[in-house]
Design an enzyme around this catalytic site. Sequence first.
Site, short mmCIF file in Angstrom:
data_model
loop_
_atom_site.label_atom_id
_atom_site.label_comp_id
_atom_site.label_asym_id
_atom_site.label_seq_id
_atom_site.Cartn_x
_atom_site.Cartn_y
_atom_site.Cartn_z
N CYS A 1 -0.01 4.59 -6.19
CA CYS A 1 -1.09 3.72 -5.73
C CYS A 1 -1.02 2.47 -6.60
CB CYS A 1 -2.44 4.42 -5.88
SG CYS A 1 -3.86 3.45 -5.39
N THR B 1 0.85 -1.18 0.00
CA THR B 1 0.00 0.00 0.00
C THR B 1 0.89 1.23 0.00
OG1 THR B 1 -1.60 1.28 1.34
CG2 THR B 1 -0.08 -0.15 2.52
#
Length: 229
Positions: free
Chosen positions: A196, A83
């Site tokens: 991302c 992440t």
Amino acid sequence: MQTIGLVGGMSWESSAAYYEALNRGVEKRLGGLHSARTVMTSVEFAEVTAMQQAEDWDGVAALLGEAARSVERAGADFLMLCTTTFHRVADQVQDAVDIPLLHLGDVVAEACRTEGVESVALLGTKFAMSRSFFTDRIASHGLEVLVPDPAHHDELNRIIYDELVHGKVLDDSRRAVVAMISELWDAGAGGVILGCSELELLVRQADSELPVFPCTSLHVAAALDRALG
């Protein structure tokens, strides 16, 4: 070969991309039937996202810290958070374990500097773009970090959370993100970080005139260098 510890579930699409890339990377580097030694734990995305939205960062740190400890107990030699957004608590997660954390910001900054890029744009979740925890980490390596105009943040967030985390890859959204990249080029960016994991489903180097730095791919490559080195 060292065992790579993965804390995932943020989202599961991101975790799947990490797992596949690590195993394909080992196969490419070693050939034959080789695959990656990994230990993964996956948190519940809705739970950790609710904590994020409530600004309960102590709760997030406790949750991810326990996840990291479980990976360590299972035999991991080092740790990765699958992440960008939840690197907000990377320092607390590192403090929770005795194995090293391979920090995504350090990996990406090193890649930018290797390519001679001095000013780089970050695309990611609204949270990652509007807070300084990730941009500051990159800037600490001597880079200038730009983000899209705040007017674009909600649209990029929608593309990530309403489409990409569900595996929806739409041409209209790709065009919108490429337009944001063009604006950042005009603002002086010499490269663009896909900050991302899910954005790598949408944008490729062929879509951009700027050098593209895909976080997941770079993170995986650095992990393989460590695991196989």
